[in-house]
Design an enzyme around this catalytic site. Structure first.
Site, PDB file in Angstrom:
ATOM      1  N   ALA A   1      61.879  64.033 -27.313  1.00 45.24           N
ATOM      2  CA  ALA A   1      61.953  63.468 -25.970  1.00 45.24           C
ATOM      3  C   ALA A   1      60.896  62.389 -25.824  1.00 45.24           C
ATOM      4  O   ALA A   1      59.909  62.381 -26.562  1.00 45.24           O
ATOM      5  CB  ALA A   1      61.713  64.562 -24.941  1.00 45.24           C
TER       6      ALA A   1
ATOM      7  N   GLU B   1      56.780  71.171 -29.675  1.00 43.59           N
ATOM      8  CA  GLU B   1      56.515  71.097 -28.233  1.00 43.59           C
ATOM      9  C   GLU B   1      55.262  71.876 -27.825  1.00 43.59           C
ATOM     10  O   GLU B   1      54.598  71.509 -26.861  1.00 43.59           O
ATOM     11  CB  GLU B   1      57.726  71.651 -27.459  1.00 43.59           C
ATOM     12  CG  GLU B   1      58.927  70.709 -27.410  1.00 43.59           C
ATOM     13  CD  GLU B   1      59.834  70.816 -28.621  1.00 43.59           C
ATOM     14  OE1 GLU B   1      60.937  70.269 -28.592  1.00 43.59           O
ATOM     15  OE2 GLU B   1      59.426  71.424 -29.629  1.00 43.59           O
TER      16      GLU B   1
ATOM     17  N   GLU C   1      66.737  69.229 -31.778  1.00 43.96           N
ATOM     18  CA  GLU C   1      67.698  69.890 -30.883  1.00 43.96           C
ATOM     19  C   GLU C   1      69.030  69.117 -30.848  1.00 43.96           C
ATOM     20  O   GLU C   1      70.105  69.727 -30.813  1.00 43.96           O
ATOM     21  CB  GLU C   1      67.078  70.043 -29.492  1.00 43.96           C
ATOM     22  CG  GLU C   1      65.936  71.080 -29.456  1.00 43.96           C
ATOM     23  CD  GLU C   1      65.158  71.067 -28.165  1.00 43.96           C
ATOM     24  OE1 GLU C   1      65.050  72.152 -27.543  1.00 43.96           O
ATOM     25  OE2 GLU C   1      64.667  69.990 -27.763  1.00 43.96           O
TER      26      GLU C   1
HETATM   27  N1  T1G Z   1      57.655  59.871 -27.161  1.00 43.29           N
HETATM   28  C1  T1G Z   1      57.083  58.680 -26.874  1.00 43.29           C
HETATM   29  N2  T1G Z   1      56.305  57.963 -27.735  1.00 43.29           N
HETATM   30  C2  T1G Z   1      56.125  58.500 -28.943  1.00 43.29           C
HETATM   31  C3  T1G Z   1      56.683  59.745 -29.323  1.00 43.29           C
HETATM   32  C4  T1G Z   1      57.490  60.439 -28.365  1.00 43.29           C
HETATM   33  N3  T1G Z   1      58.074  61.608 -28.635  1.00 43.29           N
HETATM   34  N4  T1G Z   1      56.299  60.011 -30.594  1.00 43.29           N
HETATM   35  C5  T1G Z   1      55.536  58.968 -30.978  1.00 43.29           C
HETATM   36  N5  T1G Z   1      55.420  58.064 -30.014  1.00 43.29           N
HETATM   37  C6  T1G Z   1      54.689  56.795 -30.071  1.00 43.29           C
HETATM   38  C7  T1G Z   1      53.174  56.981 -30.245  1.00 43.29           C
HETATM   39  O1  T1G Z   1      52.538  57.172 -29.014  1.00 43.29           O
HETATM   40  C8  T1G Z   1      52.774  55.669 -30.899  1.00 43.29           C
HETATM   41  O2  T1G Z   1      52.713  54.711 -29.893  1.00 43.29           O
HETATM   42  C9  T1G Z   1      53.978  55.352 -31.781  1.00 43.29           C
HETATM   43  O3  T1G Z   1      55.085  56.113 -31.255  1.00 43.29           O
HETATM   44  C10 T1G Z   1      53.795  55.737 -33.216  1.00 43.29           C
HETATM   45  O4  T1G Z   1      53.392  57.079 -33.264  1.00 43.29           O
HETATM   46  C11 T1G Z   1      63.167  68.614 -24.746  1.00 43.29           C
HETATM   47  C12 T1G Z   1      60.540  68.069 -24.457  1.00 43.29           C
HETATM   48  C13 T1G Z   1      56.581  60.991 -34.691  1.00 43.29           C
HETATM   49  C14 T1G Z   1      55.181  62.190 -36.333  1.00 43.29           C
HETATM   50  O5  T1G Z   1      55.946  66.061 -30.209  1.00 43.29           O
HETATM   51  O6  T1G Z   1      54.178  63.708 -33.769  1.00 43.29           O
HETATM   52  O7  T1G Z   1      61.136  66.753 -27.494  1.00 43.29           O
HETATM   53  O8  T1G Z   1      50.284  54.262 -30.028  1.00 43.29           O
HETATM   54  O9  T1G Z   1      51.065  56.577 -34.085  1.00 43.29           O
HETATM   55  O10 T1G Z   1      51.397  58.804 -37.151  1.00 43.29           O
HETATM   56  O11 T1G Z   1      62.439  69.992 -26.422  1.00 43.29           O
HETATM   57  O12 T1G Z   1      54.064  60.333 -33.338  1.00 43.29           O
HETATM   58  O13 T1G Z   1      51.905  52.784 -31.169  1.00 43.29           O
HETATM   59  O14 T1G Z   1      51.826  52.831 -28.663  1.00 43.29           O
HETATM   60  O15 T1G Z   1      51.898  58.949 -33.915  1.00 43.29           O
HETATM   61  O16 T1G Z   1      53.618  57.863 -37.899  1.00 43.29           O
HETATM   62  C15 T1G Z   1      58.468  66.434 -29.283  1.00 43.29           C
HETATM   63  C16 T1G Z   1      55.363  63.463 -31.251  1.00 43.29           C
HETATM   64  C17 T1G Z   1      58.478  65.800 -27.941  1.00 43.29           C
HETATM   65  C18 T1G Z   1      56.496  64.300 -31.685  1.00 43.29           C
HETATM   66  C19 T1G Z   1      54.856  59.726 -35.929  1.00 43.29           C
HETATM   67  N6  T1G Z   1      58.068  65.472 -30.273  1.00 43.29           N
HETATM   68  N7  T1G Z   1      55.095  62.391 -32.178  1.00 43.29           N
HETATM   69  O17 T1G Z   1      53.530  59.794 -36.317  1.00 43.29           O
HETATM   70  O18 T1G Z   1      52.846  57.392 -35.648  1.00 43.29           O
HETATM   71  S1  T1G Z   1      58.768  67.002 -26.690  1.00 43.29           S
HETATM   72  C20 T1G Z   1      56.813  65.354 -30.656  1.00 43.29           C
HETATM   73  C21 T1G Z   1      54.498  62.605 -33.368  1.00 43.29           C
HETATM   74  C22 T1G Z   1      60.431  67.328 -26.767  1.00 43.29           C
HETATM   75  C23 T1G Z   1      62.348  68.682 -25.984  1.00 43.29           C
HETATM   76  C24 T1G Z   1      60.920  68.380 -25.806  1.00 43.29           C
HETATM   77  C25 T1G Z   1      54.176  61.407 -34.189  1.00 43.29           C
HETATM   78  C26 T1G Z   1      55.237  61.099 -35.270  1.00 43.29           C
HETATM   79  P1  T1G Z   1      51.618  53.602 -29.952  1.00 43.29           P
HETATM   80  P2  T1G Z   1      52.177  57.531 -34.217  1.00 43.29           P
HETATM   81  P3  T1G Z   1      52.798  58.432 -36.856  1.00 43.29           P
END
Ligand code: T1G
Length: 699
Positions: free
Chosen positions: A63, A125, A105
Site C-alpha cells: 500500500a 505491516e 495480498e
Molecule cells: N509506499 C510509499 N512509498 C514507498 C513505499 C510504500 N509502500 N515503499 C517504498 N517507498 C518509497 C521510499 O519512501 C523511498 O522514497 C523510495 O520508495 C525507495 O524506497 C493493506 C497496509 C520496497 C524494500 O512495508 O520496505 O501494504 O525516500 O529507499 O532500500 O496490507 O522501501 O526515495 O522518496 O526504501 O530499495 C507494506 C516498505 C505497506 C514496504 C525498497 N510495505 N518499503 O527498499 O528503497 S503496508 C512495506 C520497503 C500495506 C496492506 C498494508 C522498502 C523496499 P524516497 P527505499 P530500498
C-alpha cells in the site's frame, strides 16, 4: 483511465503492467487503474486470462504508505483484491523484486503465482505498527498453514522465492524476464485447462492455541502490539467464514491505524530514509572511495575495518607493532567468522577478504594511496593530532581524513593539518560492524564534497548516517549524558537502579540504562566523568557519586562479573548487586536526602523529559539539523524503541505543553540541568511540533 497500469493484448491474454516508480506502491491511482483494467479485460473479446506484472524494480511494494492517516479512497484494496480473485478470467501474477504487504495480498488474490529466483515476498505491516489489511491474514494461512503464516506476518521478514515455493506461496519459480515468463506460464495453464483457484474458497487451516500464541507474540514485542494482533486476525480466518474474517481483519487494521505506535513506526520508516538526504548536499558529488585505511586495530578499529570489508572495500589497517597488528587481524577474523556463521558472507567471500582485501601494516607510508582513512586510536587530543600530522604527511591529495572520536572537537583536529577541508568525524558505534548508526560529524572547515563522501560511504556500509555538528558528545552521547544523569538523580531521590531498568524495559527498551552500562563497561563512563571533572564541566549540581564508588571497587560490569548487577550466574541470570544500594544509601545520608517512592510512570516521564529537553537544545543549536536526526540517532545507536518513533516523535505524541510544564517543575529542584530548552518553549508558545520542523527541514 489511469496511466499507472498498462494494457497489452497478447493472444488471449491481457497483460496489466504496473508503472508507479520507484517501487509500484498501491496508490489510489494504481488501485483504480487495476480495477478499470480488469473491467477492460473482462469486456475484451477473446481474452481468457489476465497477467499482472510490475515494471521497474518491483511487483508491488505494498500500500502507499504516504496515504496512511488520510481518509482511505476507493477502491479499497480488500475490495479490489476480491474483485481480481472473483474475475471469471484466469488471473496470473508474475513477481520480481519485492512483493510486500498489499503487493503480496494482490498476488494472493490471483489464481496462480510465478516468481523469479531473486524475488522476495513478505507481509511487513508489523514494521509499520499494522497488520496485513487486505486479506493477507485470511489467505496466507490457507496456503501455508497457521504457524508458517504467522511466522511470516509477526516477523515481517522478506521471504526468498525458493522458500516461498516451499511454503506454497508461489506455484512456480523460473528465471528470466517476468513478463515473458508470465505469458508462457499463463498460456501453459490455459492449455492445461487449469481452473480458476480462489484461495478464499480453500478450507481454513487447522487451529492452534490462540491465547498462548497471542501472549507469546505480545511478550516478544516488548510493548509493540501489532504482531500480537496478527494472531487474532488469523484466528478469525479459522473460526469465521472468509468474508467475516476479512471484515474482522479490516477492523483490527483500522483500529491499529489510529494508534500512536503506527504514527511512531511510520515516522521511523520515512525518517530512516530522509535522515541521509540533506538538502545542502543536493547536487554535491562525493569523492570516489575504492580503498580504505584504518588507524588502530582495537575493538572499534577492527569493527570499522570489518564493516568496510563486508561492504567489499579493501582495507589497509595500521598498527604500531607487528604484535598489535596480529591482535587486530585476530579481532577482524573473529568478526568475520561471526558473519560467516550468520550467513552474511560465503566461504569464498570470507577467503577473499582475508587473503586479498585486508592488509595489516605498521608503516604509515602504506596509506599513501588510500581514498579515505579512519582513525580509531586512544581518545586523547594530543594522540589524535600526532596521528593526523602523520596522515597529512603521507596521504595523497584529495584523500579524506576521518576521526572516529566519540566526543573530541573534530574542528581542532582538522585545524592541526594542512588540509582542514578534507577532515571529517565518522563516529561509529560498538560493535561497528553490527550497529547501524554512523554520526557524520561536520566541522565548519569541512568541504561539502567531503561531507557528501561521508554519507556515500555510510550508504555503502549499510549504515543509517546522521549529520552532527561539533560539540561535546555530538548528538547521541551528549543527550545520553543528560538522561543518564537524570536517572542517577532519581536514584538519589529514592528510586532504585533496578526499578529504573524495569520501567524503561516496560517502555520498550531491550535493556534499561544500568544493565546497558554494565554491558558497555562502567569504566568508560568513569573515564568520561573524570575527564569532565578535570575540565571543570559539571552535568548537574547534584552529580551522583555512587557510580564512582562502584568503579573504585573494580566493578566495571559484565567484563568484571559485577557492576550494578552480579553476573555470577551469567549475563542472562543477572541479579541486583546489593553493594550498589549500600553506596546509594550512604550518599543519600551524606547529602541529607530523604528518599521518596517513584512509580514506573514517574520514572519514564522524568527520564524521557530529560532526553527530550536536551534533544531540543541539540536541534535548537543546530548540532542536529532536524528533530528526525535525533530520533534516528537514538533509534539506531541507543536502542530507543522503534514503535515510539524516537524521543521527539514521542514528545509530539504525548504533547509538548505537558512536557514543558513538567520540565519547569523539575527545574525548581535542579535549575542547571533542567533549564527548559528555548526551542521547546518556542514550539509550545507557537503551538507547533517537532514534526513541523521536520517538514520545514525537508524543504
Ligand atoms: N509506499 C510509499 N512509498 C514507498 C513505499 C510504500 N509502500 N515503499 C517504498 N517507498 C518509497 C521510499 O519512501 C523511498 O522514497 C523510495 O520508495 C525507495 O524506497 C493493506 C497496509 C520496497 C524494500 O512495508 O520496505 O501494504 O525516500 O529507499 O532500500 O496490507 O522501501 O526515495 O522518496 O526504501 O530499495 C507494506 C516498505 C505497506 C514496504 C525498497 N510495505 N518499503 O527498499 O528503497 S503496508 C512495506 C520497503 C500495506 C496492506 C498494508 C522498502 C523496499 P524516497 P527505499 P530500498
Amino acid at each position: 483511465m489511469s496511466d499507472k497500469i498498462g494494457y497489452d493484448r497478447v493472444g488471449d491474454i491481457a497483460v496489466l503492467s504496473v508503472r508507479n516508480p520507484p517501487v509500484n506502491a498501491l496508490s489510489q491511482a494504481v488501485r483504480q487503474g487495476l480495477w478499470d483494467r480488469m473491467e477492460q479485460a473482462e469486456a475484451d473479446d477473446g481474452v481468457r486470462a489476465v497477467l499482472i506484472v510490475g515494471e521497474g524494480r518491483a511487483f508491488f511494494a505494498g500500500a502507499d504508505i504516504k496515504e496512511f492517516g488520510k481518509t482511505p479512497l476507493e477502491p479499497w484494496l480488500p475490495n479490489l483484491i476480491n474483485r481480481i480473485e472473483g474475475s471469471p478470467l484466469l488471473v496470473v501474477a508474475a513477481m520480481h523484486g519485492v512483493s510486500l504487504g498489499g503487493g503480496l495480498e494482490v498476488a494472493l488474490g490471483c489464481h496462480y503465482r510465478l516468481a523469479v529466483p531473486s524475488a522476495r515476498v513478505g507481509l511487513p505491516e508489523v514494521h509499520l505498527g499494522l497488520i496485513p489489511g487486505a486479506g493477507g491474514t485470511q489467505r496466507l494461512p490457507r496456503i501455508t498453514g497457521v504457524e508458517p503464516g504467522l511466522e511470516v506476518m509477526t516477523t515481517g521478514r522478506h521471504v526468498g522465492a525458493a522458500e516461498a515455493l516451499k511454503l506454497g506461496i508461489i506455484d512456480v519459480m523460473r528465471d528470466g524476464d517476468p513478463k515473458e515468463l508470465g505469458l508462457a506460464y499463463a498460456q501453459e495453464l490455459l492449455a492445461a485447462g487449469a481452473p480458476r483457484r480462489a484461495i478464499s474458497e480453500m478450507p481454513p487451516p487447522a487451529a492452534i492455541d490462540w491465547d498462548a500464541a497471542f501472549e507469546a507474540v505480545l511478550a516478544k514485542g516488548r510493548g509493540q502490539i501489532s504482531p500480537a494482533w496478527c494472531v487474532r486476525a488469523v484466528q478469525t480466518s479459522v473460526e469465521k467464514p472468509f468474508a467475516e474474517g476479512l471484515a474482522a481483519e479490516r477492523q483490527i487494521f483500522m483500529d491499529l491505524m489510529q494508534t500512536d505506535q503506527r504514527k511512531g513506526m511510520i515516522h521511523a520508516f520515512f525518517s530512516e530514509r530522509a535522515v541521509s538526504n540533506l538538502p545542502e548536499l543536493k547536487g554535491v558529488t562525493p569523492r570516489a572511495v575504492e580503498s580504505l585505511g584504518v588507524i588502530g586495530g582495537g575493538t572499534m578499529g577492527a569493527g570499522i575495518a570489518t564493516s568496510a570489508l563486508l561492504a567489499g572495500l579493501p582495507v589497509t589497517l595500521l598498527e604500531m607493532s607487528a604484535e598489535a597488528g596480529e591482535a587486530a587481524r585476530g579481532r577482524i577474523e573473529g568478526n568475520l567468522a561471526g558473519a560467516l556463521k550468520r550467513g552474511k558472507i560465503s566461504d569464498a567471500q570470507h577467503a577473499t577478504i582475508l587473503n586479498k582485501a585486508l592488509h595489516v601494516v605498521t608503516d604509515y607510508s602504506a596509506l599513501g594511496q588510500v581514498d579515505l582513512v579512519i582513525e580509531a586510536v586512544f581518545e586523547e587530543m594530543a594522540v589524535k593530532k600526532t596521528v593526523f600530522a602523520e596522515l597529512d604527511r603521507v596521504c595523497k591529495p584529495g584523500a579524506i581524513l576521518a576521526s572516529n572520536t566519540s566526543y573530541l572537537d573534530v574542528g581542532e583536529i582538522a585545524a592541526g593539518t594542512s588540509r582542514p577541508a578534507d577532515v571529517l568525524g565518522l563516529h561509529f558505534f560498538s560493535p561497528a560492524h553490527v550497529m547501524k548508526l554512523l554520526e557524520i560529524v561536520v566541522p565548519d572547515s569541512a568541504a561539502p564534497d567531503v561531507v557528501a563522501t561521508g554519507f556515500a560511504l555510510g550508504k555503502q556500509l549499510g549504515k543509517v548516517s546522521v549529520r552532527a555538528g561539533v560539540c561535546d558528545g555530538f548528538i547521541g552521547n551528549r543527550i545520553l549524558a543528560v538522561y543518564r544523569s537524570a536517572a542517577d538523580q532519581m536514584i538519589l531521590d529514592g528510586a532504585s537502579p533496578f526499578e529504573i531498568d524495569k520501567a524503561l524495559e516496560a517502555f520498550g527498551f531491550a535493556m534499561g540504562p544500568y544493565a546497558v552500562a554494565d554491558l558497555a563497561g562502567l569504566d568508560i563512563g568513569w573515564a568520561v566523568r573524570k575527564r569532565k571533572r578535570a575540565e571543570g564541566v559539571q552535568i548537574s549540581a547534584r552529580d551522583a557519586e555512587f557510580p564512582d564508588r562502584l568503579c573504585e571497587q573494580g566493578h566495571f560490569g559484565q567484563k568484571t562479573g559485577k557492576g550494578y548487577y552480579d553476573y555470577a550466574g551469567g549475563a542472562k541470570a543477572r541479579v541486583p548487586n546489593a553493594e550498589v544500594l549500600e553506596f546509594i544509601a550512604a550518599e543519600r545520608a551524606d547529602k541529607g536526602i530523604t528518599p521518596r517512592d517513584f512509580s514506573h510512570a514517574q520514572i519514564v516521564r522524568k527520564y524521557m523529559a530529560a532526553m527530550v529537553n536536551e534533544a531540543a537544545k541539540v536541534v535548537g543549536e543546530g548540532i542536529a539539523r532536524r528533530p528526525l536526526d535525533v530520533d534516528m540517532t537514538l533509534l539506531f545507536g541507543y536502542g530507543f524503541p522503534r514503535y515510539h518513533g524516537g524521543p521527539l516523535k514521542w514528545a509530539d505524541i504525548v504533547g509538548l505543553e505537558g512536557l514543558l510544564s513538567d520540565i519547569k517543575a523539575y527545574a525548581a529542584e535542579d535549575p542547571g540541568v533542567w533549564a527548559p530548552a528555548p526551542l521547546l518553549e518556542q514550539l509550545v508558545a507557537d503551538g507547533r511540533t517537532f514534526d513541523d520542523l521536520n517538514k520545514e527541514g525537508a524543504a
